[in-house]
Design an enzyme around this catalytic site. Structure first.
Site, PDB file in Angstrom:
ATOM      1  N   LYS A  83       1.467  -0.965  -0.133  1.00 44.34           N
ATOM      2  CA  LYS A  83      -0.121   0.132   0.556  1.00 44.34           C
ATOM      3  C   LYS A  83       0.907   1.094   0.186  1.00 44.34           C
ATOM      4  CE  LYS A  83      -4.213  -2.118   1.913  1.00 44.34           C
ATOM      5  NZ  LYS A  83      -5.538  -1.736   2.815  1.00 44.34           N
ATOM      6  N   ASP A 120     -10.878   2.319   2.215  1.00 41.86           N
ATOM      7  CA  ASP A 120     -10.965   1.284   3.487  1.00 41.86           C
ATOM      8  C   ASP A 120     -11.784   2.456   3.864  1.00 41.86           C
ATOM      9  OD1 ASP A 120      -9.496  -0.774   2.407  1.00 41.86           O
ATOM     10  OD2 ASP A 120      -7.403  -0.264   3.558  1.00 41.86           O
ATOM     11  N   GLY A 149      -5.165  -0.134  17.719  1.00 42.09           N
ATOM     12  CA  GLY A 149      -4.057   0.159  16.653  1.00 42.09           C
ATOM     13  C   GLY A 149      -4.171   1.163  16.767  1.00 42.09           C
ATOM     14  N   ALA A 150      -2.531   1.228  16.074  1.00 44.78           N
ATOM     15  CA  ALA A 150      -2.537   2.880  14.583  1.00 44.78           C
ATOM     16  C   ALA A 150      -1.301   2.424  13.846  1.00 44.78           C
ATOM     17  CB  ALA A 150      -0.912   3.113  16.043  1.00 44.78           C
ATOM     18  N   ASN A 172      -2.914   2.483  21.310  1.00 45.63           N
ATOM     19  CA  ASN A 172      -2.228   1.376  20.720  1.00 45.63           C
ATOM     20  C   ASN A 172      -1.091   1.046  21.642  1.00 45.63           C
ATOM     21  OD1 ASN A 172      -1.856  -0.079  18.295  1.00 45.63           O
ATOM     22  ND2 ASN A 172       1.144   1.013  18.876  1.00 45.63           N
ATOM     23  N   ARG A 173      -0.451  -0.164  21.817  1.00 47.66           N
ATOM     24  CA  ARG A 173       0.388  -1.281  22.630  1.00 47.66           C
ATOM     25  C   ARG A 173       1.648  -0.160  22.474  1.00 47.66           C
ATOM     26  NH1 ARG A 173      -0.659  -7.292  22.275  1.00 47.66           N
ATOM     27  NH2 ARG A 173      -2.387  -7.233  23.721  1.00 47.66           N
ATOM     28  N   THR A 174       2.162   0.310  21.222  1.00 41.69           N
ATOM     29  CA  THR A 174       3.223   1.007  21.255  1.00 41.69           C
ATOM     30  C   THR A 174       2.928   2.599  21.540  1.00 41.69           C
ATOM     31  OG1 THR A 174       4.409  -0.433  20.834  1.00 41.69           O
ATOM     32  CG2 THR A 174       5.532   1.450  19.820  1.00 41.69           C
ATOM     33  N   GLU A 176       4.640   5.083  20.843  1.00 42.61           N
ATOM     34  CA  GLU A 176       4.537   5.770  20.010  1.00 42.61           C
ATOM     35  C   GLU A 176       4.273   5.990  18.347  1.00 42.61           C
ATOM     36  OE1 GLU A 176       7.632   5.080  23.013  1.00 42.61           O
ATOM     37  OE2 GLU A 176       6.599   4.804  22.005  1.00 42.61           O
TER      38      GLU A 176
END
Length: 295
Positions: A83, A120, A149-150, A172-174, A176
């Protein structure tokens, strides 16, 4: 769309030397249901054409796209991991692609230029509206959405929801990655992964844009606590295998309205089909049953 609908019998697909051609490029691409649904529409509407899966290694992506264009294809979808490469390759980017930072639909123009579209986010919004689940937006009361989510899917969905007038936050888990997404989409809030479950009472829509809960995914049993959710919360998951993800199962147990991921897949395909084959196709129970029969 009803889960119990029987897959319809279709007329034989037309394919001659004048056929319009399109396809989907991915690596791998065997998981894609796009050939099933596009060829269903081609048969249903009696269109002389075909839509084919195209497994293309990332090193060969540009060569493959140029080859399809030279061979007379009308365009193609692109899926993981192409993508961002498609975004860089296109000559003209629609507003949707600019906002999403990625392209999932290529349209080969008669003058040789390539137009890039991201369907999308709009596909997700259209699937919500088709099921009567999209929150009514008005000036006196802002509606809020929280995305899990990111990644690329989160950006597409977040941009589309913002364009529809919703206030959007991501977790998001991360952290950053979430902050990077917020930098790309001004107005986007970031919520701590450790705290989002306790803040659900402030939101109207919750969307899982990750592969958590997906069959064969990193955490197929992902099932967060939704006990703090407002009673009107709509819980959506872009995962469509399994149909009832652990997140959606938990939402149903809490009495919340839910939306699975298959509708997004079907609705996002409409724009590309219209561009390549000249027909605005219908998303209905027959199509859903036909595609589900391939799972």
């Amino acid at each position: 769309m009803t889960e119990s609908a029987q897959a319809p019998m279709l007329p034989r697909q037309i394919l001659t030397g004048k056929a319009r051609l399109a396809g989907v490029l991915g690596w791998p691409v065997s998981h894609s249901r796009s050939p099933v649904l596009h060829n269903y529409w081609l048969s249903r509407y009696g269109i002389d054409g075909a839509y084919v899966p195209l497994p293309v290694h990332p090193d060969n992506f540009e060569q493959a796209v140029r080859g399809l264009q030279a061979a007379g294809f009308r365009g193609a979808n692109v899926t993981i991991p192409h993508k961002e490469a498609a975004y860089a390759l296109t000559d003209d980017l629609d507003h949707s692609a600019q906002r999403a930072g990625a392209v999932n639909t290529l349209v080969f123009q008669p003058d040789g230029r390539i137009r890039g579209i991201s369907t999308d986010g709009d596909g997700f919004v259209d699937s919500m509206k088709a099921e009567g689940l999209f929150p009514h937006v008005h000036a006196t009361e802002r509606k809020r959405a929280l995305l899990l989510g990111a990644g690329g899917a989160a950006r597409s969905v977040a941009a589309a929801l913002q364009d529809q007038g919703l206030d959007v936050a991501v977790t998001n888990r991360t952290v950053e990655r979430a902050e990077k997404l917020a930098d790309a989409l001004p107005g986007l809030d970031v919520v701590s992964w450790a705290e989002w479950e306790g803040q659900l009472g402030a939101y109207d829509v919750l969307v899982n844009t990750t592969s958590l809960g997906m069959e064969g995914g990193p955490d197929p049993m992902f099932r967060p606590n939704l006990k703090c959710a407002a009673h009107h919360l709509v819980v959506a998951d872009i995962v469509y295998v399994p149909r009832l993800t652990p997140l959606l199962a938990e939402a149903e147990q809490q009495g919340l309205k839910t939306l699975g991921g298959l509708g997004m897949l079907l609705h996002q395909a409409r724009l590309g089909f219209r561009e390549w084959f000249g027909q605005d196709p219908e998303v209905d129970a027959d199509l859903e049953a036909y595609v589900r029969a391939t799972f």
